[in-house]
Design a protein around this motif. Sequence first.
Motif, PDB file in Angstrom:
ATOM      1  N   VAL A  30       0.863  -1.183   0.000  1.00  0.00           N
ATOM      2  CA  VAL A  30       0.000   0.000   0.000  1.00  0.00           C
ATOM      3  C   VAL A  30       0.896   1.228   0.000  1.00  0.00           C
ATOM      4  CG1 VAL A  30      -1.820   1.246   1.200  1.00  0.00           C
ATOM      5  CG2 VAL A  30      -1.836  -1.255   1.170  1.00  0.00           C
ATOM      6  N   VAL A  31       0.711   2.079  -0.997  1.00  0.00           N
ATOM      7  CA  VAL A  31       1.656   3.148  -1.304  1.00  0.00           C
ATOM      8  C   VAL A  31       1.240   4.460  -0.648  1.00  0.00           C
ATOM      9  CG1 VAL A  31       2.752   4.444  -3.171  1.00  0.00           C
ATOM     10  CG2 VAL A  31       2.154   2.029  -3.507  1.00  0.00           C
ATOM     11  N   SER A  32       2.180   5.094   0.045  1.00  0.00           N
ATOM     12  CA  SER A  32       1.938   6.441   0.566  1.00  0.00           C
ATOM     13  C   SER A  32       2.095   7.455  -0.562  1.00  0.00           C
ATOM     14  CB  SER A  32       2.911   6.769   1.699  1.00  0.00           C
ATOM     15  OG  SER A  32       4.229   6.878   1.199  1.00  0.00           O
ATOM     16  N   THR A  33       1.542   8.628  -0.370  1.00  0.00           N
ATOM     17  CA  THR A  33       1.700   9.720  -1.332  1.00  0.00           C
ATOM     18  C   THR A  33       2.675  10.734  -0.738  1.00  0.00           C
ATOM     19  OG1 THR A  33      -0.591   9.434  -2.101  1.00  0.00           O
ATOM     20  CG2 THR A  33       0.519  11.494  -2.669  1.00  0.00           C
ATOM     21  N   PRO A  34       3.881  10.839  -1.275  1.00  0.00           N
ATOM     22  CA  PRO A  34       4.847  11.798  -0.726  1.00  0.00           C
ATOM     23  C   PRO A  34       4.537  13.222  -1.173  1.00  0.00           C
ATOM     24  CG  PRO A  34       5.836  10.596  -2.550  1.00  0.00           C
ATOM     25  CD  PRO A  34       4.464  10.005  -2.336  1.00  0.00           C
ATOM     26  N   PHE A  35       4.787  14.169  -0.281  1.00  0.00           N
ATOM     27  CA  PHE A  35       4.548  15.583  -0.556  1.00  0.00           C
ATOM     28  C   PHE A  35       5.836  16.371  -0.373  1.00  0.00           C
ATOM     29  CE2 PHE A  35       0.403  14.155   1.412  1.00  0.00           C
ATOM     30  CZ  PHE A  35      -0.292  14.096   0.216  1.00  0.00           C
ATOM     31  N   LEU A  36       5.855  17.566  -0.975  1.00  0.00           N
ATOM     32  CA  LEU A  36       7.006  18.450  -0.873  1.00  0.00           C
ATOM     33  C   LEU A  36       6.592  19.844  -0.434  1.00  0.00           C
ATOM     34  CD1 LEU A  36       9.052  17.639  -4.119  1.00  0.00           C
ATOM     35  CD2 LEU A  36       9.679  17.052  -1.762  1.00  0.00           C
ATOM     36  N   GLY A  37       7.407  20.454   0.414  1.00  0.00           N
ATOM     37  CA  GLY A  37       7.259  21.864   0.742  1.00  0.00           C
ATOM     38  C   GLY A  37       6.072  22.171   1.623  1.00  0.00           C
ATOM     39  N   SER A  38       5.935  23.449   1.944  1.00  0.00           N
ATOM     40  CA  SER A  38       4.853  23.892   2.814  1.00  0.00           C
ATOM     41  C   SER A  38       3.492  23.748   2.153  1.00  0.00           C
ATOM     42  CB  SER A  38       5.077  25.349   3.222  1.00  0.00           C
ATOM     43  OG  SER A  38       5.134  26.183   2.071  1.00  0.00           O
ATOM     44  N   GLY A  53      -5.144   4.568  -1.287  1.00  0.00           N
ATOM     45  CA  GLY A  53      -5.787   4.040  -0.102  1.00  0.00           C
ATOM     46  C   GLY A  53      -5.721   5.041   1.042  1.00  0.00           C
ATOM     47  N   VAL A  54      -6.090   4.591   2.233  1.00  0.00           N
ATOM     48  CA  VAL A  54      -6.019   5.457   3.412  1.00  0.00           C
ATOM     49  C   VAL A  54      -4.576   5.904   3.647  1.00  0.00           C
ATOM     50  CG1 VAL A  54      -6.363   5.552   5.906  1.00  0.00           C
ATOM     51  CG2 VAL A  54      -8.069   4.442   4.448  1.00  0.00           C
ATOM     52  N   PHE A  55      -3.623   4.988   3.505  1.00  0.00           N
ATOM     53  CA  PHE A  55      -2.219   5.308   3.682  1.00  0.00           C
ATOM     54  C   PHE A  55      -1.727   6.284   2.612  1.00  0.00           C
ATOM     55  CE2 PHE A  55       2.372   3.656   3.493  1.00  0.00           C
ATOM     56  CZ  PHE A  55       2.784   4.471   4.525  1.00  0.00           C
ATOM     57  N   GLY A  56      -2.372   6.293   1.458  1.00  0.00           N
ATOM     58  CA  GLY A  56      -2.037   7.235   0.402  1.00  0.00           C
ATOM     59  C   GLY A  56      -2.713   8.575   0.545  1.00  0.00           C
ATOM     60  N   GLU A  57      -3.443   8.784   1.649  1.00  0.00           N
ATOM     61  CA  GLU A  57      -4.137  10.044   1.927  1.00  0.00           C
ATOM     62  C   GLU A  57      -5.054  10.456   0.771  1.00  0.00           C
ATOM     63  OE1 GLU A  57      -1.632  12.987   4.312  1.00  0.00           O
ATOM     64  OE2 GLU A  57      -0.054  11.651   3.533  1.00  0.00           O
ATOM     65  N   GLY A 113       5.959  14.960   5.170  1.00  0.00           N
ATOM     66  CA  GLY A 113       4.775  15.719   5.555  1.00  0.00           C
ATOM     67  C   GLY A 113       3.485  14.961   5.314  1.00  0.00           C
ATOM     68  N   VAL A 114       2.508  15.204   6.178  1.00  0.00           N
ATOM     69  CA  VAL A 114       1.160  14.639   6.031  1.00  0.00           C
ATOM     70  C   VAL A 114       0.184  15.806   5.922  1.00  0.00           C
ATOM     71  CG1 VAL A 114       1.660  12.491   7.229  1.00  0.00           C
ATOM     72  CG2 VAL A 114       0.909  14.473   8.548  1.00  0.00           C
ATOM     73  N   ARG A 115      -0.854  15.611   5.163  1.00  0.00           N
ATOM     74  CA  ARG A 115      -1.836  16.680   4.995  1.00  0.00           C
ATOM     75  C   ARG A 115      -2.820  16.700   6.167  1.00  0.00           C
ATOM     76  NH1 ARG A 115      -3.507  17.162  -1.466  1.00  0.00           N
ATOM     77  NH2 ARG A 115      -1.484  18.006  -2.126  1.00  0.00           N
ATOM     78  N   PRO A 116      -3.141  17.885   6.660  1.00  0.00           N
ATOM     79  CA  PRO A 116      -4.140  17.998   7.720  1.00  0.00           C
ATOM     80  C   PRO A 116      -5.474  17.413   7.248  1.00  0.00           C
ATOM     81  CG  PRO A 116      -2.970  20.072   7.408  1.00  0.00           C
ATOM     82  CD  PRO A 116      -2.586  19.189   6.271  1.00  0.00           C
ATOM     83  N   PRO A 117      -6.246  16.859   8.193  1.00  0.00           N
ATOM     84  CA  PRO A 117      -6.068  16.928   9.640  1.00  0.00           C
ATOM     85  C   PRO A 117      -5.203  15.832  10.248  1.00  0.00           C
ATOM     86  CG  PRO A 117      -8.166  15.913   9.140  1.00  0.00           C
ATOM     87  CD  PRO A 117      -7.552  16.262   7.820  1.00  0.00           C
ATOM     88  N   ALA A 118      -4.455  15.092   9.440  1.00  0.00           N
ATOM     89  CA  ALA A 118      -3.534  14.110  10.006  1.00  0.00           C
ATOM     90  C   ALA A 118      -2.543  14.803  10.926  1.00  0.00           C
ATOM     91  CB  ALA A 118      -2.804  13.379   8.892  1.00  0.00           C
ATOM     92  N   ARG A 119      -2.183  14.121  11.998  1.00  0.00           N
ATOM     93  CA  ARG A 119      -1.275  14.691  12.981  1.00  0.00           C
ATOM     94  C   ARG A 119       0.167  14.402  12.624  1.00  0.00           C
ATOM     95  NH1 ARG A 119      -3.622  11.922  18.210  1.00  0.00           N
ATOM     96  NH2 ARG A 119      -1.588  12.556  19.037  1.00  0.00           N
ATOM     97  N   PRO A 120       1.073  15.362  12.804  1.00  0.00           N
ATOM     98  CA  PRO A 120       2.493  15.125  12.520  1.00  0.00           C
ATOM     99  C   PRO A 120       3.129  14.240  13.585  1.00  0.00           C
ATOM    100  CG  PRO A 120       2.204  17.301  13.478  1.00  0.00           C
ATOM    101  CD  PRO A 120       0.807  16.745  13.263  1.00  0.00           C
TER     102      PRO A 120
END
Length: 301
Positions: A12-20, A48-52, A269-276
């Motif tokens: 199950v693949v996460s979605t990586p993000f960059l920057g603010s 999926g859920v892990f991929g936000e 980084g995770v997108r809100p409302p996920a907690r860091p």
Amino acid sequence: MAQPLARGVWGVVSTPFLGSALDIDETGLTRLVRHYQDIGVTGLTVLGVFGEASRLASEERRTVLETVADSVDLPLVAGVTSLATAPVIEEARLVTDTLGDRLAGLMVQVNSPDPLTLARHLNAVHEASGAPLVIQDYPEASRVAIGTADLVTAAGAVPSAVAIKAEAPPTPSAVAVLAAELDLSVFGGLGGLGLLDELACGAAGAMTGFSCPEGLIACTRAWDEGGYPAARDAYLPYLPLVNFEAQAGIGLAVRKEAIRRRGLILESGVRPPARPLPGTLVPQLARHLAATPGATLRGVH
């Protein structure tokens, strides 16, 4: 009826993000899925859920699908996040339009505790999309709880179903019933916490977002070759990290930081409302990774 989804580990693949702005990191996503392919997963599960996925715009979802499909030759399962039939069909069409025959399964969440309502929903999604279906029973995400017997009834009335992802605890007992009663592949999730017991109860493998999928592969292969004793020995070194990543509320952030520390993505980084990830836990994560086979740090700290 459709053929069951192939056994093994579906990463199950996460979605990586960059920057603010938390823009999608296509380069990191490519690196990540190629790593999955290199270590021998059966296939990949994206959006999926892990991929936000619920925090991605439609065009961002398309970008994720296109990037993954262009980067690897693996079969793909793609998730949809809505519960009502009309928006699920809309999401499904984006997936099928983008992936075509690369799509091994459309992962659709259980949306009703009533088996007849659920079966009608799933059959309508298949009729509109033509996609084989992976039924995801994950009440933590959907807020819908269905009894195992009712899930058996619903899935048995959906000829296009190819797998069930069983994520309603206690998962091993549910897997045992589902695997015995249905001619479908049944996969565990929840970060791999119950994998060994799920395999003992008839699971076809794992479909989850553990940061070190090498451990999932080691466990499932050992099970196929040597049963419980071999699988237990293979999985034991990974279990402290599995447990650490399963912390409620921050599991997503922990896993993404672990993946970053393995050198597979640049930022966690995770997108809100996920907690860091709390900074107080970073040293312990580093200890777990240093002690986990195959999780050697690769130059991004």
